[in-house]
Design a protein around this motif. Structure first.
Motif, PDB file in Angstrom:
ATOM      1  N   SER A  53       1.613   8.580  -3.767  1.00  0.00           N
ATOM      2  CA  SER A  53       1.808   7.589  -2.710  1.00  0.00           C
ATOM      3  C   SER A  53       3.146   7.781  -2.016  1.00  0.00           C
ATOM      4  CB  SER A  53       1.720   6.162  -3.262  1.00  0.00           C
ATOM      5  OG  SER A  53       2.925   5.790  -3.902  1.00  0.00           O
ATOM      6  N   ARG A 347      -6.163   2.763  -3.185  1.00  0.00           N
ATOM      7  CA  ARG A 347      -4.966   1.952  -2.985  1.00  0.00           C
ATOM      8  C   ARG A 347      -4.580   1.270  -4.287  1.00  0.00           C
ATOM      9  NH1 ARG A 347      -6.187  -0.876   1.686  1.00  0.00           N
ATOM     10  NH2 ARG A 347      -7.932   0.580   1.882  1.00  0.00           N
ATOM     11  N   GLU A 359       0.279  -3.373  -0.630  1.00  0.00           N
ATOM     12  CA  GLU A 359      -0.577  -2.269  -1.046  1.00  0.00           C
ATOM     13  C   GLU A 359       0.170  -0.947  -0.884  1.00  0.00           C
ATOM     14  OE1 GLU A 359      -4.126  -2.278   1.276  1.00  0.00           O
ATOM     15  OE2 GLU A 359      -4.724  -4.306   0.695  1.00  0.00           O
ATOM     16  N   TRP A 360      -0.038  -0.057  -1.831  1.00  0.00           N
ATOM     17  CA  TRP A 360       0.420   1.320  -1.715  1.00  0.00           C
ATOM     18  C   TRP A 360      -0.823   2.199  -1.638  1.00  0.00           C
ATOM     19  CZ3 TRP A 360       4.777   2.090  -5.973  1.00  0.00           C
ATOM     20  CH2 TRP A 360       5.881   1.292  -5.633  1.00  0.00           C
ATOM     21  N   LEU A 361      -1.041   2.829  -0.504  1.00  0.00           N
ATOM     22  CA  LEU A 361      -2.190   3.713  -0.362  1.00  0.00           C
ATOM     23  C   LEU A 361      -1.974   4.977  -1.192  1.00  0.00           C
ATOM     24  CD1 LEU A 361      -2.994   3.462   3.455  1.00  0.00           C
ATOM     25  CD2 LEU A 361      -4.006   2.187   1.550  1.00  0.00           C
TER      26      LEU A 361
END
Length: 371
Positions: A53, A347, A359-361
Motif C-alpha cells: 500500500s 483495501r 482506507e488503505w488501498l
C-alpha cells in the motif's frame, strides 16, 4: 478501571466482514522499532510485499527510510508513485517483465531501479533490451544460500559471472542478494550460528571481487527471521518486510523481536451448525490458507476456538458444548501469515482510537497498475 483491549473497534457494526483492518499507530511504532534496531537507517531496505500500500510505504518514507525491495513490477511502480528513489526488484525478470521494468525506468528517471539475475543468458537478454532502450540496468546476482528456490550457489562461479556481467553494455553489476528465509530455528543462538555460516561464503566472494579490482559489492541480505543478526553485521543492507504488520507466526517463532501485531481480519459468526460448532465468514479467500488448518488464524477475543473445516467463504470452528456464541458475534482474527492475507483484500480499513478512520488501498495486489 480495566483497559479495553487494543484491537476492539467501537463502530465495528458499520464494518462488513470479512475485512482486513490495520492499526496505523502500531504500524508507526513498528517502523520506529525497526529503525531503532540498526545503527544506520541507510542500511534498511524493507520489502513491501507485506503491505502493498502507498500509505504504509509513505509512513516509512516519512521516517527516513529511502531504499526498498519488492517482488513484482506493480510493487516497484507503487514505490515510484510514492516517491521512493531506490527500488530493488528482488526477482529475476523474464522477457515480458524486462520490458515493463525498462518502461518504469523511462517513466521514473529519478528512481534507481535494479533487479536480480542468476545466469548469463538472462543477463544477456536484459542487456540487449536495455541497450535498445538506451538504458543501463543495475543488477544484483541472486545467491542461493540454502533457500533452494532461485539463485546461484556462492562458489567461484559467481565471481566469474560477476566479471561477465561487467562486460555487458546494458548491465551494471552492483552487488549480491542473499535471502536466507529458511533459517528459522527457534533457538536464537542456533539461528545466529546458521546465519553466520550461510553468510560466510557471501563475504568471501565480496572480498575476492574487491581483490580483483571491483568496487565493493552492495550486499542485500536476510528477511525477518535473520534481521536482528544481519543488523549487527557491518556493511550490509537488511530487508525485513513482515515487521510492519507482524503476525501470529512470527510472534510465536521470533520472540526476540519486539514488533507489534498491527493487522487483523474481522469476521462474524454467520451460522450455528450444531450445538458445539460455529461457522464464520472467513474462508480461503479471506485469510492465508497455507499450512495446517488449525494454525491459519487465532482469534484474540476467542482463543479457544479451533478450526475444523474451511472452504472458499466459510470457516467452521469447534466451540464445545454450552458455548455462548451467537449469530452476528464479531471475532478479531490474527493471521498466522499476514503477507498473503493482505494480498486477498483490495483495501484495508484503518482503526485509530477504537474507530474506523479510513482506507488503505492494497494497490500493489494487482499484477499491473499502469505499466
Amino acid at each position: 478501571m480495566e483497559q479495553k483491549p487494543w484491537y476492539l473497534i467501537d463502530d465495528v457494526a458499520h464494518l462488513d466482514s470479512p475485512a482486513l483492518v490495520i492499526y496505523p499507530d502500531r504500524v508507526r511504532e513498528n517502523i520506529r522499532l525497526l529503525i531503532e534496531s540498526i545503527d544506520d537507517v541507510a542500511r534498511l531496505r524493507p520489502h513491501v510485499k507485506t503491505n502493498k500500500s502507498r500509505e504504509a510505504t509513505r509512513l516509512m518514507l516519512e521516517a527516513g527510510i529511502r531504499k526498498f525491495k519488492c517482488a513484482t513490477i506493480a510493487e516497484a511502480e507503487m514505490l515510484a508513485l510514492c516517491g521512493a528513489t531506490d527500488v530493488l526488484l528482488a526477482y529475476q525478470p523474464n522477457v515480458a517483465k524486462m520490458h515493463r521494468l525498462l518502461t518504469l525506468m523511462q517513466e521514473y528517471p529519478d528512481v534507481r531501479f535494479a533487479c536480480l539475475v542468476d545466469n548469463l543468458a538472462t543477463a544477456q537478454q536484459l542487456s540487449d533490451q536495455a541497450v535498445n532502450a538506451d538504458l543501463v540496468v543495475a543488477v544484483y546476482i541472486d545467491l542461493n544460500v540454502g533457500m533452494n528456490r532461485t539463485g546461484i550457489v556462492p562458489t567461484d562461479a559467481v565471481r566469474i559471472l560477476y566479471a561477465e556481467l561487467a562486460t555487458l553494455p546494458g548491465i551494471r553489476p552492483v552487488g549480491f542478494h542473499a535471502y536466507d528465509g529458511h533459517l528459522r530455528n527457534a533457538d536464537f543462538s542456533l539461528r545466529t550460528a546458521d546465519c553466520d555460516a550461510a553468510f560466510r561464503p557471501v563475504q568471501e566472494l565480496s572480498d575476492a571481487l574487491v581483490a580483483e579490482g571491483f568496487e565493493p559489492p552492495v550486499i542485500v541480505v536476510g528477511g525477518s527471521p535473520t534481521f536482528p543478526i544481519h543488523a549487527k553485521r557491518q556493511g550490509v543492507d537488511c530487508s525485513p518486510g513482515t515487521f510492519i504488520y507482524w503476525d501470529k507466526g512470527y510472534q510465536t517463532g521470533l520472540p526476540e523481536q519486539p514488533f507489534l501485531t498491527a493487522g487483523l481480519v474481522i469476521t462474524r459468526v454467520i451460522s450455528l451448525p450444531d450445538s458445539t460448532k460455529v461457522c464464520v465468514d472467513l474462508g480461503h479467500k479471506s485469510v492465508a490458507a497455507e499450512g495446517e488448518l488449525t494454525q491459519r488464524v487465532m482469534f484474540l477475543n476467542a482463543p479457544e476456538l479451533k478450526a475444523i473445516g474451511q472452504s472458499e467463504e466459510h470457516l467452521v470452528l469447534e466451540a464445545g458444548e454450552g458455548h455462548s456464541y451467537q449469530i452476528g458475534d464479531v471475532l478479531y482474527g490474527l493471521p498466522n501469515h499476514i503477507c498473503p492475507t493482505v494480498a486477498l483484500y483490495e483495501r484495508a480499513y484503518t482503526v485509530e482510537n477504537g474507530s474506523i478512520t479510513g482506507e488503505w488501498l492494497t494497490i500493489a495486489r494487482d499484477r499491473k497498475i499502469s505499466v
